[in-house]
Design a protein around this motif. Structure first.
Motif, PDB file in Angstrom:
ATOM      1  N   ARG A 148      -8.418  -0.782  -3.163  1.00  0.00           N
ATOM      2  CA  ARG A 148      -7.750  -1.265  -1.580  1.00  0.00           C
ATOM      3  C   ARG A 148      -7.474   0.077  -1.305  1.00  0.00           C
ATOM      4  O   ARG A 148      -7.699   1.206  -0.339  1.00  0.00           O
ATOM      5  CB  ARG A 148      -7.122  -2.304  -1.618  1.00  0.00           C
ATOM      6  CG  ARG A 148      -8.620  -3.558  -1.152  1.00  0.00           C
ATOM      7  CD  ARG A 148      -7.697  -5.110  -0.431  1.00  0.00           C
ATOM      8  NE  ARG A 148      -8.004  -5.515  -0.683  1.00  0.00           N
ATOM      9  CZ  ARG A 148      -7.685  -7.505  -0.070  1.00  0.00           C
ATOM     10  NH1 ARG A 148      -7.254  -6.728   0.483  1.00  0.00           N
ATOM     11  NH2 ARG A 148      -8.452  -8.018  -0.397  1.00  0.00           N
ATOM     12  N   ILE A 149      -6.602  -0.138  -1.744  1.00  0.00           N
ATOM     13  CA  ILE A 149      -5.631   2.082  -2.345  1.00  0.00           C
ATOM     14  C   ILE A 149      -6.045   2.383  -2.381  1.00  0.00           C
ATOM     15  O   ILE A 149      -6.680   3.427  -2.154  1.00  0.00           O
ATOM     16  CB  ILE A 149      -4.699   1.860  -3.019  1.00  0.00           C
ATOM     17  CG1 ILE A 149      -3.321   0.452  -2.220  1.00  0.00           C
ATOM     18  CG2 ILE A 149      -3.834   3.261  -3.001  1.00  0.00           C
ATOM     19  CD1 ILE A 149      -2.335   0.365  -3.900  1.00  0.00           C
ATOM     20  N   TYR A 208       0.891  -1.133  -0.114  1.00  0.00           N
ATOM     21  CA  TYR A 208      -0.079  -0.375  -0.140  1.00  0.00           C
ATOM     22  C   TYR A 208       1.153   1.175  -0.274  1.00  0.00           C
ATOM     23  O   TYR A 208       0.665   2.671  -0.004  1.00  0.00           O
ATOM     24  CB  TYR A 208      -1.058  -0.012   1.517  1.00  0.00           C
ATOM     25  CG  TYR A 208      -1.934  -1.274   1.442  1.00  0.00           C
ATOM     26  CD1 TYR A 208      -3.485  -0.932   0.653  1.00  0.00           C
ATOM     27  CD2 TYR A 208      -1.436  -2.466   2.277  1.00  0.00           C
ATOM     28  CE1 TYR A 208      -3.732  -2.244   0.119  1.00  0.00           C
ATOM     29  CE2 TYR A 208      -2.687  -3.427   2.202  1.00  0.00           C
ATOM     30  CZ  TYR A 208      -3.877  -2.952   1.513  1.00  0.00           C
ATOM     31  OH  TYR A 208      -4.457  -3.984   1.719  1.00  0.00           O
ATOM     32  N   THR A 209       1.833   0.816   0.529  1.00  0.00           N
ATOM     33  CA  THR A 209       2.943   2.267   0.466  1.00  0.00           C
ATOM     34  C   THR A 209       4.294   2.005  -0.356  1.00  0.00           C
ATOM     35  O   THR A 209       4.696   1.232  -0.770  1.00  0.00           O
ATOM     36  CB  THR A 209       3.499   2.012   2.001  1.00  0.00           C
ATOM     37  OG1 THR A 209       4.265   1.685   2.403  1.00  0.00           O
ATOM     38  CG2 THR A 209       2.137   2.424   2.571  1.00  0.00           C
ATOM     39  N   LEU A 249       1.170   4.961  -6.804  1.00  0.00           N
ATOM     40  CA  LEU A 249       2.057   4.353  -5.945  1.00  0.00           C
ATOM     41  C   LEU A 249       2.991   3.343  -6.893  1.00  0.00           C
ATOM     42  O   LEU A 249       4.072   3.105  -6.931  1.00  0.00           O
ATOM     43  CB  LEU A 249       1.122   3.626  -5.408  1.00  0.00           C
ATOM     44  CG  LEU A 249       1.889   2.178  -4.903  1.00  0.00           C
ATOM     45  CD1 LEU A 249       2.923   2.821  -3.657  1.00  0.00           C
ATOM     46  CD2 LEU A 249       1.025   1.871  -3.495  1.00  0.00           C
ATOM     47  N   PRO A 278       0.737  -4.626  -5.462  1.00  0.00           N
ATOM     48  CA  PRO A 278      -0.544  -3.296  -4.861  1.00  0.00           C
ATOM     49  C   PRO A 278      -2.031  -3.399  -5.333  1.00  0.00           C
ATOM     50  O   PRO A 278      -2.228  -4.020  -6.153  1.00  0.00           O
ATOM     51  CB  PRO A 278       0.381  -1.995  -5.867  1.00  0.00           C
ATOM     52  CG  PRO A 278       1.019  -2.484  -6.629  1.00  0.00           C
ATOM     53  CD  PRO A 278       0.982  -3.683  -6.787  1.00  0.00           C
ATOM     54  N   TYR A 279      -2.679  -3.043  -4.167  1.00  0.00           N
ATOM     55  CA  TYR A 279      -4.079  -3.646  -4.066  1.00  0.00           C
ATOM     56  C   TYR A 279      -4.667  -2.440  -4.256  1.00  0.00           C
ATOM     57  O   TYR A 279      -5.216  -1.751  -3.682  1.00  0.00           O
ATOM     58  CB  TYR A 279      -4.767  -4.457  -2.827  1.00  0.00           C
ATOM     59  CG  TYR A 279      -3.977  -6.103  -2.572  1.00  0.00           C
ATOM     60  CD1 TYR A 279      -3.496  -6.548  -3.468  1.00  0.00           C
ATOM     61  CD2 TYR A 279      -4.242  -6.160  -1.523  1.00  0.00           C
ATOM     62  CE1 TYR A 279      -2.740  -7.629  -3.085  1.00  0.00           C
ATOM     63  CE2 TYR A 279      -3.826  -7.687  -1.174  1.00  0.00           C
ATOM     64  CZ  TYR A 279      -2.901  -8.321  -2.213  1.00  0.00           C
ATOM     65  OH  TYR A 279      -2.629  -9.982  -1.915  1.00  0.00           O
ATOM     66  N   VAL A 296      -6.414   7.046  -1.592  1.00  0.00           N
ATOM     67  CA  VAL A 296      -4.813   7.173  -2.598  1.00  0.00           C
ATOM     68  C   VAL A 296      -4.508   6.805  -3.574  1.00  0.00           C
ATOM     69  O   VAL A 296      -5.009   5.828  -3.753  1.00  0.00           O
ATOM     70  CB  VAL A 296      -4.132   6.086  -0.769  1.00  0.00           C
ATOM     71  CG1 VAL A 296      -2.101   6.423  -1.583  1.00  0.00           C
ATOM     72  CG2 VAL A 296      -3.441   6.829   0.093  1.00  0.00           C
ATOM     73  N   PRO A 314      -3.463   4.969  -6.714  1.00  0.00           N
ATOM     74  CA  PRO A 314      -2.731   3.318  -6.498  1.00  0.00           C
ATOM     75  C   PRO A 314      -2.113   3.952  -7.291  1.00  0.00           C
ATOM     76  O   PRO A 314      -0.760   3.144  -7.616  1.00  0.00           O
ATOM     77  CB  PRO A 314      -3.532   2.466  -7.089  1.00  0.00           C
ATOM     78  CG  PRO A 314      -4.606   3.028  -7.352  1.00  0.00           C
ATOM     79  CD  PRO A 314      -4.828   4.718  -6.625  1.00  0.00           C
TER      80      PRO A 314
END
Length: 477
Positions: free
Chosen positions: A60-61, A38-39, A71, A56-57, A66, A68
């Motif tokens: 959900r992110i 997630y980060t 990221l 990375p999900y 946030v 995604p």
């Protein structure tokens, strides 16, 4: 663990305990997917322990408010900078928009439900296959002969031999095949720009804007880095995508982000290149993250390497530093651009650079050497961009003049070397266009439009470059 198949990658949560477990599994030769990322810190740690995949999900992110895709882009950049083999799996995508954005951000693959795949293909079938593609299939043509259409709806009439025909791909006479134009890839210096290396001719701007208005992607493909073409791009507001540093970077101007992860030199390789160049009294710039850097001690050599006006123009957009070493340490180096090299010195430098593995060397100007990561080329970058945009190589028209253009001139479905270009570039292209001093881009594109869209009432133009060159093979870049 001995019974785990090589094609199986065990999902491990990216926590402190999970990272320790990943290290143990990797030591035993077991494939690992770092899950629940997630980060950026989690992504970095997963790369550090050697995870094969990072997951990375996405949905959900997004639910955590946030971005995604920012990221994913950051993790892709970390992978590129470190030279890691880790791949990104965008997981938990709940709609096609999330899938598309994840792939554009740099994900190597995605996990989706079967119904989403059906939805994606359904959307594709509902879209016209010719959207954003300009047809060039209209009529038969003979060498150096054109047709003109009267303003009435009558049939085309034979006209004077003023417009040189745009020849069918791979032939010299006969009927133009059902070719399409979806993208025009343009080198800048020696090709699109005038003799001052700064000005795009008004006639070229006009025809390129017209094509862009019809959905054709106009893509500068240059050896320069982004920061060295701000003035030139200001004259081309319709350009969305850029290929820079000879293909190391593919950038989306409208979104202000890479289309695909940059292909940069690993830090150890960049340091080796610097060690080779440092003893020589030559100018070399470092292209990194879209910016150009030059050591102050090499400023006078730089000024001697270019015409005064061009040197001043480049220096206005170049960052002067005392040493490049701190820049090299942070990674992200797209290219070394070496200038002002005498022939004997050039041979010596090239010989030493060739001793360093996994490099690509090319040249765009006399006395110039350009060094990138292995595999980097304009053709490869255009192929990556075309894959994102859904464009076929056969639907791309490329223009160039120098050795760093050869790969794209061989790869594109229709290619033109400028008359002022190197012999190698002209041998690689299918056709020759008038020189950049003779407005070659505008003349050639106007011919293309006039000869293949006879319904348009356009003034005839004289193009003496009728004979296409033979195809010199193909290059996937």
């Amino acid at each position: 663990m001995e019974k785990v198949d090589d094609a199986v990658y065990i999902k491990v949560p990216t926590t402190e305990e999970g990272l320790a477990a990943m290290q143990v599994l990797k030591r035993q030769g077991v494939g690992v997917t770092a899950a629940a990322v997630y980060t950026k810190v989690q992504g970095f740690m997963a790369i550090t322990v050697g995870a094969d995949f990072i997951a990375p999900y996405v949905n959900r992110i997004a639910n955590l408010d946030v971005d995604p895709h920012e990221l994913i882009s950051a993790i892709a950049d970390m992978i590129s900078r470190t030279g890691a083999s880790t791949k990104i799996v965008a997981a938990s995508c709940k709609n096609i928009a999330q899938v598309n954005d994840a792939l554009l951000a740099g994900a190597h693959t995605v996990t989706v439900r079967p119904d989403l795949l059906h939805e994606a293909f359904g959307a594709a079938s509902a879209t016209s296959p010719t959207t954003g593609r300009l047809s060039t299939a209209t009529r038969a043509s003979q060498p150096c002969e054109t047709t003109t259409r009267a303003k009435s709806d009558g049939p085309p009439q034979a006209g004077p031999s003023l417009r040189a025909p745009v020849w069918p791909l791979g032939t010299t006479t006969g009927t133009e095949p059902d070719a399409m134009i979806s993208m025009i890839a343009l080198d800048l210096d020696g090709t699109l720009l005038g003799q001052d290396h700064q000005t795009v001719p008004a006639s070229a701007i006009e025809v390129l804007a017209e094509l862009a208005g019809e959905g054709v992607h106009v893509v500068p493909a240059t050896g320069r880095t982004r920061g060295l073409m701000a003035h030139e791009l200001g004259q081309l507001p319709f350009v969305n995508y850029l290929v820079s540093s000879n293909g190391a970077s593919v950038f989306d101007r409208s979104a202000s982000r890479p289309v695909v992860p940059a292909e940069t030199l690993p830090v150890p390789r960049a340091r080796q290149i610097y060690a080779v160049l440092e003893p020589y009294d030559v100018s070399f710039e470092l292209y990194q993250d879209g910016a150009a850097y030059l050591e102050r001690s090499r400023l006078q050599v730089f000024r001697r390497s270019f015409a005064p006006g061009f040197a001043a123009h480049l220096l206005a957009h170049t960052h002067l530093v005392d040493s490049m070493l701190p820049l090299l340490a942070r990674g992200g180096t797209e290219k070394f651009n070496i200038s002002g090299v005498a022939p004997d010195e050039r041979r010596a430098i090239v010989a030493r650079l060739l001793e360093i593995p996994e490099l690509a060397l090319t040249s765009s100007l006399s006395g110039n050497v350009e060094v990138m990561a292995a595999g980097v080329s304009k053709a490869r970058a255009l192929r990556r961009l075309a894959g994102v945009l859904g464009v076929q190589a056969s639907d791309i028209v490329a223009f160039g003049d120098s050795d760093n253009d050869i790969s794209m001139l061989k790869w594109a479905g229709r290619s033109y070397a400028m008359a002022n270009g190197t012999q190698e570039a002209r041998s690689a292209a299918r056709h020759v266009a008038p020189s950049n001093a003779d407005d070659g881009i505008a003349v050639t594109l106007r011919d293309l439009l006039a000869n293949h869209r006879p319904d348009l009432d356009r003034p005839a133009t004289l193009n003496p470059y009728c004979s296409p060159l033979s195809r010199a093979g193909s290059d996937g870049g």
